[in-house]
Motif scaffolding. Structure first.
Motif, short mmCIF file in Angstrom:
data_model
loop_
_atom_site.label_atom_id
_atom_site.label_comp_id
_atom_site.label_asym_id
_atom_site.label_seq_id
_atom_site.Cartn_x
_atom_site.Cartn_y
_atom_site.Cartn_z
N ALA A 67 -7.79 -2.05 2.06
CA ALA A 67 -7.49 -3.39 1.55
C ALA A 67 -6.03 -3.47 1.10
CB ALA A 67 -8.42 -3.72 0.39
N LEU A 68 -5.59 -2.44 0.35
CA LEU A 68 -4.22 -2.42 -0.15
C LEU A 68 -3.21 -2.37 0.99
CD1 LEU A 68 -4.86 -2.28 -3.11
CD2 LEU A 68 -3.49 -0.24 -3.29
N LEU A 69 -3.51 -1.55 2.01
CA LEU A 69 -2.60 -1.42 3.15
C LEU A 69 -2.49 -2.75 3.89
CD1 LEU A 69 -3.38 2.07 4.71
CD2 LEU A 69 -1.30 1.32 3.57
N LEU A 70 -3.63 -3.43 4.06
CA LEU A 70 -3.62 -4.69 4.79
C LEU A 70 -2.78 -5.73 4.06
CD1 LEU A 70 -4.94 -5.75 7.33
CD2 LEU A 70 -6.80 -6.66 5.94
N ILE A 71 -3.02 -5.85 2.73
CA ILE A 71 -2.26 -6.84 1.96
C ILE A 71 -0.77 -6.50 1.99
CG2 ILE A 71 -1.92 -7.86 -0.32
CD1 ILE A 71 -4.83 -7.19 -0.93
N SER A 72 -0.44 -5.21 1.80
CA SER A 72 0.98 -4.88 1.70
C SER A 72 1.67 -4.93 3.05
CB SER A 72 1.18 -3.52 1.03
OG SER A 72 0.39 -2.55 1.63
N LEU A 73 0.90 -4.72 4.14
CA LEU A 73 1.47 -4.84 5.48
C LEU A 73 2.03 -6.25 5.67
CD1 LEU A 73 1.57 -3.07 8.10
CD2 LEU A 73 -0.37 -4.40 8.88
N PHE A 74 1.20 -7.27 5.38
CA PHE A 74 1.65 -8.65 5.54
C PHE A 74 2.81 -8.96 4.60
CE2 PHE A 74 -2.56 -9.22 7.45
CZ PHE A 74 -2.20 -9.94 8.56
N ARG A 75 2.67 -8.50 3.34
CA ARG A 75 3.69 -8.86 2.37
C ARG A 75 5.02 -8.22 2.70
NH1 ARG A 75 2.04 -8.34 -3.71
NH2 ARG A 75 3.97 -9.51 -3.98
N GLN A 76 4.98 -6.95 3.13
CA GLN A 76 6.26 -6.28 3.41
C GLN A 76 6.92 -6.84 4.65
OE1 GLN A 76 6.16 -2.03 3.96
NE2 GLN A 76 8.29 -1.81 3.38
N ILE A 77 6.13 -7.05 5.72
CA ILE A 77 6.74 -7.54 6.96
C ILE A 77 7.28 -8.95 6.78
CG2 ILE A 77 6.25 -8.24 9.33
CD1 ILE A 77 4.49 -5.86 9.63
N LEU A 78 6.49 -9.85 6.18
CA LEU A 78 6.95 -11.23 6.03
C LEU A 78 8.02 -11.34 4.95
CD1 LEU A 78 3.54 -13.09 6.30
CD2 LEU A 78 5.35 -13.00 8.00
N GLY A 79 7.90 -10.54 3.91
CA GLY A 79 8.81 -10.66 2.77
C GLY A 79 10.15 -9.99 2.97
N THR A 80 10.21 -8.93 3.80
CA THR A 80 11.49 -8.25 4.00
C THR A 80 11.91 -8.19 5.47
OG1 THR A 80 10.49 -6.07 4.25
CG2 THR A 80 11.06 -6.73 2.03
N GLY A 81 10.97 -8.48 6.37
CA GLY A 81 11.29 -8.45 7.79
C GLY A 81 11.32 -7.04 8.36
N THR A 82 11.08 -6.04 7.51
CA THR A 82 11.07 -4.66 8.00
C THR A 82 9.81 -3.95 7.54
OG1 THR A 82 12.23 -3.96 6.03
CG2 THR A 82 13.58 -4.38 7.97
N LEU A 83 9.52 -2.83 8.17
CA LEU A 83 8.38 -2.02 7.75
C LEU A 83 8.89 -0.60 7.56
CD1 LEU A 83 5.34 -2.23 7.33
CD2 LEU A 83 5.03 -1.49 9.67
N THR A 84 8.74 -0.07 6.37
CA THR A 84 9.22 1.30 6.14
C THR A 84 8.08 2.15 5.63
OG1 THR A 84 9.87 0.64 3.92
CG2 THR A 84 11.59 0.65 5.59
N LEU A 85 8.13 3.43 6.00
CA LEU A 85 7.13 4.36 5.52
C LEU A 85 7.85 5.59 5.01
CD1 LEU A 85 4.05 4.83 5.33
CD2 LEU A 85 4.18 5.98 7.51
N PHE A 86 7.68 5.92 3.75
CA PHE A 86 8.38 7.04 3.10
C PHE A 86 9.88 7.01 3.39
CE2 PHE A 86 4.13 8.85 4.33
CZ PHE A 86 3.55 8.58 3.11
N GLY A 87 10.46 5.80 3.34
CA GLY A 87 11.91 5.69 3.52
C GLY A 87 12.37 5.61 4.97
N ASN A 88 11.47 5.85 5.94
CA ASN A 88 11.88 5.73 7.35
C ASN A 88 11.54 4.34 7.86
OD1 ASN A 88 12.36 8.55 7.31
ND2 ASN A 88 10.15 8.83 7.62
N GLU A 89 12.52 3.70 8.51
CA GLU A 89 12.25 2.37 9.02
C GLU A 89 11.45 2.46 10.31
OE1 GLU A 89 15.28 -0.89 8.38
OE2 GLU A 89 15.18 -0.82 10.56
N LEU A 90 10.27 1.82 10.30
CA LEU A 90 9.43 1.86 11.50
C LEU A 90 9.65 0.66 12.39
CD1 LEU A 90 5.96 2.86 9.98
CD2 LEU A 90 7.66 4.36 11.02
N LEU A 91 10.01 -0.44 11.76
CA LEU A 91 10.02 -1.70 12.48
C LEU A 91 11.01 -2.63 11.78
CD1 LEU A 91 8.29 -3.52 14.55
CD2 LEU A 91 7.04 -4.23 12.53
#
Lengths: 191, 204
Positions: free
Chosen positions: B141-165
């Motif tokens: 649930a947390l991953l799903l919510i934060s996936l949308f929030r991070q992608i829409l809110g910052t335009g990027t997706l990072t995991l442990f400091g590495n930019e994935l997208l």
């Protein structure tokens, strides 16, 4: 004086407990269906937040800090809050039966309300003085009360309005909370 | 073994703590601004949940019924203290960004709820299954919510400091609303409504 005022407004409006800090959401969505209940719950929470802040301030500065056992604060605080809730419940039961009947069922729930443990941890983290802790607890509690009452007013009207089936209940309440949260951004410039 | 599987699977979808039971909303909304935070928070909750479920179910027969809730709270608070100190020692940046929500696991209704509703009545073996299932449900649930929030809110997706997208256009002009508090309410509301529409969740 100015500083205290800005702590109060910061806690009550700018960084509102529900709308911007996300503390105390369970009672917010659970209890905010009726105005009367929301008011009782808000008052009870404010009272416990205030008392808990005062008591934990003394415990932190006179017991935990001198003996260097600050890391025990989570356990100590939750025990203090649980006993405080019990004492408040018993006192109200003895002295004011009408108030007890209206608050009664909400009092035990306050122990697990994150707003109460939240305010004590925030006060400790910010290293507030006793007076500032009291003001910030009052501000936080009154902000909580305010939003709970606004929300219950809106939800009473939502009950009778035509809402898409899948939005009924929690989703529409969350949308309402979002709009309230946006509105409260307007207070951002005050502090 | 069959029952172990059943107790494990139920927490993931049928009684997902966030979407179905609406418990633990405070941390779910507050820290879901990045995938890293979501993973850290759910790891904390998972360890506390597992520890408290095992402990409570192991001593369930010797806890007097009248004082069970305070006993549960003390057990949970001890595990939370352990987590708080370990995160502070090994993952200081994560500890910093989770802030007071790490100690607030104590009053997370999910953890106390499982102790009261499950671990105090069932064997340790099944309580482990229950804890793991609920913890994974919470994490999803947390991953799903934060996936949308991070992608829409910052335009990027990072995991442990590495930019994935990094989405062109959105990364330069992100919809900041989504990483602000209102965005959290909005994303959860729409996800819930979507799940109900799809028939995964029941309408009220």
């Amino acid at each position: 004086m100015n500083e205290l005022l800005s702590v109060f407004i910061g806690m009550a409006l700018v960084n509102n407990f529900i709308l911007s800090r996300f503390l105390g959401l369970c009672p917010f969505f659970g209890v905010s269906k009726k105005l009367g209940n929301a008011l009782s719950m808000g008052i009870a929470v404010t009272l416990v937040m205030f008392l808990a802040s005062v008591v934990t301030w003394f415990i932190y500065h006179y017991i935990l800090a001198p003996f260097n056992i600050e890391y025990m604060k989570i356990i100590i605080y939750i025990v203090v809050i649980a006993s405080l809730v019990q004492i408040v419940e018993m006192t109200i039961k003895r002295t004011n039966a009408t108030l007890y009947n209206s608050l009664g069922i909400y009092l035990p729930l306050i122990t697990t309300n994150c707003a109460v443990l939240g305010i004590t941890l925030i006060n400790t983290q910010e290293n507030f003085s006793l007076i500032k802790s009291m003001v910030s607890a009052l501000g936080g509690g009154i902000g909580f009360l305010l939003v709970l009452v606004i929300m219950s007013g809106i939800r009473e009207r939502l009950e009778i309005s035509d809402i898409p089936k899948s939005m009924k209940g929690l989703p529409i309440a969350l949308i309402t909370a979002m709009l309230l949260s946006l509105t409260f951004f307007g207070f951002g410039g005050m502090v | 073994m069959n029952r172990f599987r059943k107790e494990f699977l139920k927490g993931i979808i049928i009684s997902n703590p966030v979407f179905v039971l609406a418990l633990g909303l405070c941390p779910a909304l507050a820290i879901s601004i990045s995938i890293d935070n979501a993973l850290g928070m759910s790891m904390g909750v998972a360890i506390v949940l597992l520890g408290s479920n095992v402990m409570v179910s192991a001593i369930r027969k010797i806890i007097p019924n009248t004082v069970r809730i305070p006993v549960f709270i003390i057990i949970i608070a001890s595990f939370v203290t352990i987590i708080d100190l370990s995160f502070q020692a090994y993952f200081p940046p994560l500890h910093e960004s989770l802030g007071i929500f790490l100690p607030l696991i104590v009053v997370n209704c999910i953890v106390l709820g499982r102790s009261e509703a499950f671990a105090s009545k069932n064997s340790t073996f099944h309580s482990i299954a229950d804890a793991l299932g609920i913890a994974i449900g919470f994490m999803l649930a947390l991953l799903l919510i934060s996936l949308f929030r991070q992608i829409l809110g910052t335009g990027t997706l990072t995991l442990f400091g590495n930019e994935l997208l990094s989405l062109p256009g959105l990364a330069d002009h992100p919809m900041t609303l989504f990483i602000l508090p209102p965005g959290a309410f909005l994303v959860l509301a729409l996800l819930l409504a979507l799940f109900r529409r799809m028939g995964v969740l029941k309408n009220e």
